[in-house]
Design an enzyme around this catalytic site. Structure first.
Site, mmCIF file in Angstrom:
data_model
loop_
_atom_site.group_PDB
_atom_site.id
_atom_site.type_symbol
_atom_site.label_atom_id
_atom_site.label_comp_id
_atom_site.label_asym_id
_atom_site.label_seq_id
_atom_site.Cartn_x
_atom_site.Cartn_y
_atom_site.Cartn_z
ATOM 1 N N GLU A 94 9.345 52.354 44.160
ATOM 2 C CA GLU A 94 9.558 50.918 44.311
ATOM 3 C C GLU A 94 8.589 50.176 43.390
ATOM 4 O O GLU A 94 7.375 50.289 43.537
ATOM 5 C CB GLU A 94 9.320 50.505 45.764
ATOM 6 C CG GLU A 94 9.639 49.051 46.017
ATOM 7 C CD GLU A 94 9.493 48.659 47.483
ATOM 8 O OE1 GLU A 94 8.442 48.945 48.074
ATOM 9 O OE2 GLU A 94 10.443 48.062 48.027
ATOM 10 N N LYS A 105 -0.050 38.971 62.355
ATOM 11 C CA LYS A 105 -0.966 39.029 61.209
ATOM 12 C C LYS A 105 -0.163 38.877 59.929
ATOM 13 O O LYS A 105 0.534 39.781 59.491
ATOM 14 C CB LYS A 105 -1.737 40.352 61.147
ATOM 15 C CG LYS A 105 -2.911 40.214 60.171
ATOM 16 C CD LYS A 105 -3.332 41.489 59.484
ATOM 17 C CE LYS A 105 -2.661 41.790 58.191
ATOM 18 N NZ LYS A 105 -2.904 40.828 57.089
ATOM 19 N N CYS A 165 12.766 43.509 49.629
ATOM 20 C CA CYS A 165 12.891 44.945 49.956
ATOM 21 C C CYS A 165 14.250 45.498 49.558
ATOM 22 O O CYS A 165 14.359 46.657 49.176
ATOM 23 C CB CYS A 165 12.599 45.232 51.415
ATOM 24 S SG CYS A 165 12.478 43.823 52.471
ATOM 25 N N GLU A 213 9.819 48.416 58.787
ATOM 26 C CA GLU A 213 10.768 48.021 57.742
ATOM 27 C C GLU A 213 10.055 48.177 56.420
ATOM 28 O O GLU A 213 9.217 47.354 56.064
ATOM 29 C CB GLU A 213 11.212 46.576 57.943
ATOM 30 C CG GLU A 213 12.188 46.443 59.068
ATOM 31 C CD GLU A 213 12.867 45.101 59.075
ATOM 32 O OE1 GLU A 213 12.957 44.472 58.007
ATOM 33 O OE2 GLU A 213 13.281 44.682 60.155
#
Ligand code: NAI
Ligand code: MG
Length: 501
Positions: free
Chosen positions: A404, A198, A307, A273
């Site tokens: 973040e 997906k 990331c 992750e």
């Protein structure tokens, strides 16, 4: 083809390759289930937005629980019939090598799509695309090397340790590196699994092309399926589906927690992750010229939407002012603009939502008392552009140092001693990566021991290799991709006892 969901090639004035236009206009932009391109049962579609203009350029099928179920069932059937799983290793390798060659042939299309819905600048797309090709070619060599073992026993026993595929692997991908799709899929394939992929709703196209190329390479129908749609519907349905044996997820911490909780109901294997707030530690003995350029690019690269973005820059106080001045100087002249322009350095962020998030954090940083040394505003253009932004006078407990942002926003924090540097670096919920800039070999080793992260880069940043494991600790997740560990992630060991008595 005249479907509601084939691209009308209304892709602005972008100079796309003819192959890309053909893909967008002649493909049924739906789901790939059991080897067929299909639309959603209820006919629902969703827009794909070009972040360079903020305009919809194509619509794609938007699936839900029905499509997740059909894809999971197809993947299960394909796994059980053994056409892929039981294919001799060298034949599997030949198929995966063909896949690598097909990706090469579609290099231009992959680059176009990275720019078109992913917002990756032209200068960077070759690296993203090459990485996907490299990962494919690396895992293409694995099927013949996945070996079992024999356990030591007495004379009347034989005990085999057999490495088996785990079954149907669900792979849920983020939007920040569409052409890195092989990273999620080829390792489980090499182990003999089936996959339901997906992609993120913002970047559905590359995954579809990839699925079609898998078929063309000779991966049997149903072994690689692609379902399109939103996370909370088709994504959640996949996590909840009893025929999906594992979930590999890359994305936000909040969604990662939700997925782990949902997977727990089935005791499903999960690897996560997640994000980061990775520190770059710059010591007084560093090569300041190199370190300042690299530190800046570790945040400006893909507009900070990576990331491992090195978004917390910790600098020894004795070089702090000079270091900041160099980064500001090197970054001031960067060209912010459409990723289709060859001379653009910093492209858009992915969406209005992401742009709003970046703007909000910059306001929070100001309110927290940090100083804007560069940027701090939206870039004056259509599309989702934000100026490269450097905050100085940041304390590590501020939100702009802890959360973040996933945009071109850097927080610079001074430190006075090595011990303070390790302490600040580790004072975060995240643990993805860290950079260390020093010419002192003892300090470099000490740093590598002290930093609680999955990757430490010394005098470099953001390098990767297909053979080098990649992943995080703490809230950055668990599980590793790349290298041989990924083969362990997508197999389990069966112990088989034979009594010869
Ligand atoms: P997200 O983590 O919500 O989405 C990532 C993927 O998960 C997408 O494919 C999405 O459809 C799917 N998803 C969402 N909710 C789901 C659910 N309940 N069940 C199953 N699948 C689900 O990330 P989003 O909303 O796109 O971005 C929000 C923030 O996440 C960003 O601002 C950034 O900070 C972070 N992020 C980090 C990434 C990384 O690589 N570390 C990648 C993408 C986002
Ligand atoms: Mg989300």
């Amino acid at each position: 083809m005249n479907d509601a969901v084939s691209g009308k090639a209304s892709v602005g004035g972008h100079a796309l390759s003819p192959k890309t236009r053909r893909f967008l206009t002649e493909t049924r932009l739906g789901h790939l289930i059991d080897g067929e391109l299909v639309l959603s049962a209820d006919g629902a579609t969703m827009p794909v937005i070009d972040p360079n203009t903020g305009l919809e350029f194509v619509r794609v099928a938007q699936g839900g629980a029905v499509e997740a179920d059909r894809a999971a069932q197809a993947a299960r059937r394909a796994f059980e019939d053994g056409r892929w799983r039981n294919l001799p290793p060298m034949k599997k390798e030949a198929v995966l090598r063909r896949l690598g060659a097909l990706l090469e042939e579609h290099r231009e299309v992959l680059m176009d799509l990275d720019m078109l819905d992913g917002g990756i600048i032209r200068a960077q797309t070759p690296f993203f695309v090459q990485f996907g090709i490299d990962v494919t070619n690396y895992y293409a060599g694995w099927p013949s090397k996945i070996e079992g073992a024999m356990s030591p026993t007495g004379a009347n026993l034989v005990v085999q340790q057999v490495r088996e595929p785990i079954g149907v692997c669900g792979v849920i991908m983020p939007w920040n590196a569409p052409s890195a799709v092989p990273l999620g899929v080829v390792a489980p394939l090499a182990c003999g699994n089936s996959v339901v992929l997906k992609p993120a709703e913002q970047t559905p196209l590359t995954a579809l092309l990839f699925g079609m190329l898998c078929l063309e390479a000779g991966v049997p129908a149903g072994v690689v399926n692609v379902v399109q749609g939103l996370g909370h519907s088709v994504g959640a349905a996949l996590v909840d589906h009893p025929e999906v044996d594992s979930i590999s997820f890359t994305g936000s911490v909040a969604t990662g927690k939700r997925i782990q909780a949902a997977a727990a109901a089935h005791l499903k294997r999960v690897s996560l992750e997640l994000g980061g707030k990775s520190p770059q530690l710059v010591f007084a003995d560093a090569d300041i010229e190199r370190a300042s350029m690299a530190a800046a690019w570790a945040v400006w690269g893909h507009s900070g939407q990576i990331c491992t973005a090195g978004s917390r820059v910790l600098v020894h106080r004795s070089i702090h002012d000079e270091f900041v001045a160099r980064m500001v100087e090197a970054s001031r002249a960067l060209k912010v603009g459409s990723c289709f322009d060859a001379d653009t350095h910093v492209g858009p962020v992915i969406s209005q939502q992401q742009l709003d998030q970046v703007s909000r954090y910059v306001e929070i940083g100001r309110a927290e008392g940090a100083t804007v040394a560069l940027g701090g505003r939206r870039h004056d253009a259509d599309g989702y552009f934000f100026q490269p932004t450097i905050f100085t006078g940041v304390r590590n407990d501020m939100a702009i140092a802890q959360e973040e942002i996933f945009g071109p926003v850097m927080a610079v924090i001074p430190f006075d001693s090595d011990d303070e540097a390790w302490a600040i670096a580790n004072a975060t919920e995240f643990g993805l990566a860290a950079g260390v800039w020093t010419r002192d070999v003892v300090r470099a080793h000490r740093a590598s021991q002290r930093l609680k992260v999955g990757t430490v880069w010394v005098n470099t940043y953001q390098l990767n290799e297909t053979s080098v494991p990649y992943g995080g600790v703490k809230a950055s997740g668990f599980g590793r991709s790349l290298g041989a560990v990924s083969i362990e992630e997508f197999t389990h060991v069966k112990s088989v006892w034979f009594n010869l008595d």
